[in-house]
Design an enzyme around this catalytic site. Sequence first.
Site, short mmCIF file in Angstrom:
data_model
loop_
_atom_site.label_atom_id
_atom_site.label_comp_id
_atom_site.label_asym_id
_atom_site.label_seq_id
_atom_site.Cartn_x
_atom_site.Cartn_y
_atom_site.Cartn_z
CE LYS A 52 -3.86 -2.37 2.36
NZ LYS A 52 -4.67 -2.51 3.36
CD GLN A 96 -3.52 -4.63 6.44
OE1 GLN A 96 -3.65 -3.55 5.94
NE2 GLN A 96 -3.58 -5.63 5.76
CG ASP A 119 -9.46 -0.31 5.34
OD1 ASP A 119 -8.88 -0.66 4.28
OD2 ASP A 119 -8.50 -0.33 6.40
N1 GUN Z 1 -6.44 -6.79 6.15
C1 GUN Z 1 -6.84 -7.71 5.10
N2 GUN Z 1 -7.55 -6.69 4.12
C2 GUN Z 1 -7.52 -5.47 4.78
C3 GUN Z 1 -7.89 -4.32 4.24
O1 GUN Z 1 -8.61 -4.06 3.08
N3 GUN Z 1 -7.58 -3.25 5.29
C4 GUN Z 1 -7.27 -3.53 6.49
N4 GUN Z 1 -7.32 -2.34 7.23
N5 GUN Z 1 -6.76 -4.58 6.87
C5 GUN Z 1 -7.11 -5.57 6.06
#
Ligand code: GUN
Length: 295
Positions: A52, A96, A119
């Site tokens: 990311k 996350q 998110d």
């Molecule tokens: N863990 C797995 N996928 C995601 C996501 O899209 N966002 C976040 N914050 N954690 C994740």
Amino acid sequence: MKLLEGKVASVAIKENLKSKIESLIASGKRAPHLAAVLIGDDPASHTYVNSKVKNCAEVGIRSTLIQHDANISEEELLQIIRKLNEDKEVDGILVQVPLPKHISEKKVTLAIAPEKDVDGFHPVNIGNMVLGLPGFVSATPWGIILFLEHYGIKAEGKNVVIVGRSHTVGTPLSILFSRNTSFGNGTVTLCHSRTKNLEEICRSADILIAAIGRPLFIKENMVKEGAVVIDVGINRVEDVTAKKGFRLKGDVDFDNVKEKCSYISPVPGGVGLMTIAALLTNTFDAYVRNNDIEL
Ligand code: GUN
């Protein structure tokens, strides 16, 4: 059969974001800014967050990675989020998951200001999506919508069958595809573990979305000739001949299904790449909305 290539579609979206950000910066604006919070040492989470951060840099989004080890207290984490909420230089916040067991994911989700929740996990954003109000849709469903848009595939008037009703994929997609929007107006069937006649329902699909988390679950006899098939599965299947000891397999039996499809997305190289493009898009949208930027 045409391949829906995540690389091609995500690069196009990223190029577009990059040029918009470049012209805003040329006009004297600051760069959009994502704060990513990573707790603990889960290797998959580190890989995702690093990706990311790297993708933000590629399009000109500033990112700040806030890392803590797993013994941070819940209150300390909530305090970090409160500070980010108040920081006018931060447009988007993501924490996350999974989080260590002593931290409530629900409390953390609720602590993030909805207007910075890129998110799209906060109930306010889920409510906005249901009502068709501006907000953030989470990365996987939004990435799928952007994917179909990129290839000019419309759901309008089509039978859209979604297999899997998770909070993060199947349920939001069922809402998005049924709404009266440019990407919606589909006739949606949401299937799950109690669905009867699953094979027959899948065979009625013009657009079939596989989001069940079971490798190679969708077989040839479940796909109509000419269907569009989107594979959301990312399953690790043991394989001693692979370097890492496993291979990534989708929810669709790709090799046997592909020739029946008008379009099909592969795994890897499909939806996964689109989720990052969707996160970047959300971060840019947060920046534009929260700072009253005119495009
Ligand atoms: N863990 C797995 N996928 C995601 C996501 O899209 N966002 C976040 N914050 N954690 C994740």
